[in-house]
Design a protein around this motif. Structure first.
Motif, short mmCIF file in Angstrom:
data_model
loop_
_atom_site.label_atom_id
_atom_site.label_comp_id
_atom_site.label_asym_id
_atom_site.label_seq_id
_atom_site.Cartn_x
_atom_site.Cartn_y
_atom_site.Cartn_z
N GLN A 89 0.70 -1.04 -0.03
CA GLN A 89 -0.03 0.02 -0.03
C GLN A 89 0.85 1.12 -0.17
O GLN A 89 0.51 2.17 -0.37
N GLY A 90 2.19 1.16 0.41
CA GLY A 90 3.08 2.07 0.02
C GLY A 90 3.68 2.37 -1.04
O GLY A 90 4.65 3.21 -1.25
N GLY A 91 3.30 1.46 -2.28
CA GLY A 91 3.87 1.61 -3.50
C GLY A 91 4.97 0.79 -3.75
O GLY A 91 5.81 1.10 -4.45
N HIS A 92 5.24 -0.28 -2.91
CA HIS A 92 6.60 -0.90 -2.98
C HIS A 92 6.00 -2.34 -3.43
O HIS A 92 5.39 -3.04 -2.61
N TYR A 93 6.51 -2.76 -4.46
CA TYR A 93 5.90 -4.20 -4.92
C TYR A 93 6.80 -5.30 -4.02
O TYR A 93 7.80 -5.25 -4.39
N VAL A 94 5.92 -6.06 -3.65
CA VAL A 94 6.59 -7.26 -2.97
C VAL A 94 5.88 -8.64 -3.69
O VAL A 94 4.56 -8.68 -3.93
N LYS A 95 6.53 -9.79 -4.05
CA LYS A 95 5.83 -10.94 -4.69
C LYS A 95 5.07 -11.59 -3.72
O LYS A 95 5.56 -11.64 -2.37
N PRO A 96 3.89 -12.14 -4.32
CA PRO A 96 3.23 -12.78 -3.44
C PRO A 96 3.71 -14.09 -2.89
O PRO A 96 3.29 -14.86 -1.96
N ASP A 97 4.75 -14.72 -3.64
CA ASP A 97 5.35 -15.79 -2.92
C ASP A 97 6.03 -15.89 -1.57
O ASP A 97 6.57 -16.85 -1.18
N LEU A 98 5.73 -14.64 -1.00
CA LEU A 98 6.25 -14.34 0.35
C LEU A 98 5.45 -15.55 1.25
O LEU A 98 5.83 -16.00 2.38
N PHE A 99 4.08 -15.95 0.64
CA PHE A 99 3.30 -16.63 1.62
C PHE A 99 3.61 -18.13 1.33
O PHE A 99 2.59 -18.99 1.39
N ASP A 100 4.60 -18.52 0.33
CA ASP A 100 4.57 -19.85 -0.34
C ASP A 100 4.67 -20.83 0.75
O ASP A 100 4.06 -21.91 0.51
N SER A 101 5.54 -20.91 1.54
CA SER A 101 5.70 -21.65 2.68
C SER A 101 4.56 -22.25 3.33
O SER A 101 4.16 -23.35 3.96
N LEU A 102 3.56 -21.20 3.61
CA LEU A 102 2.39 -21.34 4.04
C LEU A 102 1.67 -22.13 3.17
O LEU A 102 1.08 -23.20 3.59
N MET A 103 1.31 -21.73 2.11
CA MET A 103 0.32 -22.56 0.97
C MET A 103 0.93 -24.11 0.62
O MET A 103 0.13 -24.73 -0.04
N CYS A 104 2.28 -24.16 0.70
CA CYS A 104 2.91 -25.60 0.48
C CYS A 104 2.19 -26.53 1.53
O CYS A 104 2.29 -27.91 1.20
N ASN A 105 1.48 -26.23 2.61
CA ASN A 105 1.37 -27.21 3.70
C ASN A 105 -0.33 -27.61 3.33
O ASN A 105 -0.87 -26.76 2.55
N LYS A 106 -0.58 -28.61 3.75
CA LYS A 106 -1.98 -29.34 3.51
C LYS A 106 -2.84 -28.30 4.46
O LYS A 106 -2.49 -27.68 5.42
N ARG A 107 -4.27 -28.37 3.75
CA ARG A 107 -5.16 -27.37 4.59
C ARG A 107 -5.27 -27.89 5.94
O ARG A 107 -5.62 -27.01 6.88
N ASN A 108 -5.32 -29.17 6.33
CA ASN A 108 -5.33 -29.65 7.58
C ASN A 108 -4.30 -29.18 8.72
O ASN A 108 -4.29 -28.93 9.77
#
Length: 556
Positions: A89-108
């Motif tokens: 929101q401050g105008g600095h692009y950050v890649k969304p893969d910052l959350f990759d480690s989280l999404m690699c886990n199974k939902r449970n």
């Protein structure tokens, strides 16, 4: 006057000292925590340089894959999500893969690890709102965090934070104005640390400096609690958040007041012949031939010319640039769009959905307001002929997105609340007329999806900005979009209560006129503009309401 500003200076000095202390801490998150609170309190204009410096440092860290992985592994979910949101929101692009480690886990696994981390889930949900087109990964993050928060609510219906979580799910921070959002929860957290209470004090002073209404003498009449100039003034007040922008708020309120008046003239009070002549005279920028118009239309036309010429003159004196030609073109574009709608209304013709939308993006006057606002920022000292050409000939993406969000949101909420009268049409009417096999609910979902996609386009303009627009102007555009659900009275929005309280405080605040940077005096002049025209439009109602007791001698 001196008392309140001396107090502000002392508290600001204390707050700056506190920020400097946090900024030198080894943990960069401490300064980001404070930035979040500063922004939620709408006092970020006091810390613009400090915020930019902190975000620059954090952006450098997260721009490196190795450093970003280390950051994610060494911080809680809340910290990662907060840093992502503040940077974007401050105008600095950050890649969304910052959350990759989280999404690699199974939902449970995610549910087990973060199911009770309501603070982290809220932060992740808020961060996901700053997605741009093509970022399906962040869409997944949004759905996952929403799902886990709803599950948390099902288990904790009586929890003290249940209402707060419910409101966040429906009205995320990014889509609203922090000034009008419920601050109860984070202010409670803030007061746990006595050292930080200076920020709340600074915010209170900031609000009091913006108030201006009491000494107009209008608060003596209860009817003025809903008086239109308050509504007009709220737009620039919410979008020009720095109290020092008094003159800018005034100038924009003049333009907004005319848009509201003209909307009434074209919707209700003028014949097609009169409206066509009115638009033709504005196109030629002349009053020659205006004798055929009724008085209220002649007065309105003369005010358009005077306010626009005065605006251009002030910009020229301050910056050495005369924007009169661009301003004229924006007025002509706007008036032709409302004239087209008047023709549709008069003929009973329902246009194609795309035809309606292309015109409807212009007819609310958003483009007109944003063009004027553009010339109120100091960035115009660096404006080139190429920039002016873009404003004259194109509809810049950031302005287009804001205008489209307003048009579609107004039509969608009006349809949901039954406020559309079916005479002037809406995008949903036009769309359903073309697609007779779909239901009203399906049409509403279609429009809601269009709004969501336009927010992604607006996010892209904020995160990866066009160099011809300053960050201040981009923030202004974003705030206009955030004001939409408040100004159109969407009944379920919890922020509306805070907006109503602000209006009451503007009517009832017991303070001296001299505190308010001149806003009150000039806003009285704006009130006179509308009163003169309104007197011609509604002479009977005017007499009954007591408006005729107002003194109409203020020079413009």
């Amino acid at each position: 006057m001196d008392v309140i500003y001396v107090k502000q200076a002392l508290i600001l000095k204390e707050a700056k000292k506190l920020y400097k202390k946090l900024a030198t801490d080894k943990d960069p998150m401490k300064s980001l925590y404070m930035i979040d609170i500063i922004q939620r309190l709408s006092i970020e204009h006091h810390f613009a340089e400090e915020i930019e410096e902190a975000l620059e440092k954090q952006h450098i860290v997260l721009s490196s894959n190795i450093n970003s992985i280390d950051f994610v592994n060494s911080h809680e979910l809340y910290d990662v999500a907060l840093a992502f949101r503040l940077l974007r929101q401050g105008g600095h692009y950050v890649k969304p893969d910052l959350f990759d480690s989280l999404m690699c886990n199974k939902r449970n696994t995610i549910r087990e690890k973060f199911g009770e981390d309501v603070k982290g889930l809220i932060a992740m949900y808020e961060a996901s709102q700053l997605s741009i087109e093509g970022e399906d990964h962040l869409n997944d993050i949004r759905h996952l965090s929403s799902e886990l928060l709803h599950e948390w609510l099902s288990r904790h219906q009586n929890h003290s934070e249940a209402i707060y979580v419910t409101n966040i799910l429906q009205y995320p921070l990014h889509y609203g104005l922090s000034r009008f959002m419920d601050k109860t929860k984070f202010l409670t957290d803030l007061k746990v640390n006595n050292e930080w209470t200076c920020l709340e004090e600074l915010a209170k002073i900031n609000v009091s400096i913006l108030r201006w209404w009491k000494d107009l003498g209008m608060a003596k009449e209860t009817m003025f609690a809903q008086y239109q100039p308050l509504k007009w003034y709220l737009w620039p007040m919410a979008c020009f958040t720095d109290p020092s922008f008094s003159e800018e708020r005034i100038e924009l309120t003049k333009v907004i007041s005319l848009i509201y008046v003209i909307d009434d003239i074209f919707d209700v009070h003028g014949t097609i012949e009169q409206l066509t002549l009115f638009t033709d005279l504005a196109t030629r920028w002349t009053l020659t031939g205006a004798e055929e118009l009724p008085d209220f239309m002649k007065i309105c036309l003369s005010f358009i010319y005077k306010i626009t010429n005065d605006f251009a003159e002030k910009v020229y004196k301050k910056h050495g640039l005369n924007p009169i030609d661009t301003l004229k073109k924006s007025w002509i574009l706007y008036l032709n769009s409302v004239l087209k709608e008047a023709h549709w209304l008069n003929s009973g013709h329902l246009p194609k959905a795309n035809e309606y939308l292309n015109n409807g993006i212009v007819s609310p006057g958003v483009h007109l307001v944003l063009i004027h606002a553009f010339f109120l920022f100091d960035h115009i000292q660096d404006i080139t002929k190429e920039t002016i050409a873009i404003l004259d000939d194109d509809f810049p993406n950031i302005m287009y997105s804001v205008a489209k969000i307003l048009r579609l949101s107004d039509d969608l909420e009006g349809d949901k609340n039954g406020d559309q009268n079916g005479l002037d049409g809406s995008y949903l009417d036009c769309y359903m007329n073309e697609h007779k096999d779909i239901s009203a609910e399906e049409a509403q979902r279609h429009v809601a999806n269009m709004i969501s996609n336009e927010w992604k386009s607006l996010n892209q303009e904020i995160i990866i900005p066009n160099p011809i627009f300053s960050s201040s102007f981009n923030k202004f555009c974003l705030n206009i979009a955030r004001m939409v659900p408040l100004m159109y009275h969407y009944k379920s929005n919890p922020s509306l209560t805070n907006l109503q309280e602000l209006v009451k405080s503007m009517v009832n605040v017991n303070a001296s006129l001299r505190y308010y940077g001149g806003d009150a005096k000039i806003t009285t002049k704006i009130t006179v503009i509308s009163t003169v025209i309104s007197h011609k439009l509604h002479s009977v109602a005017f007499e009954k309401s007591g408006w005729n007791t107002m003194i109409l001698t203020y020079p413009l």
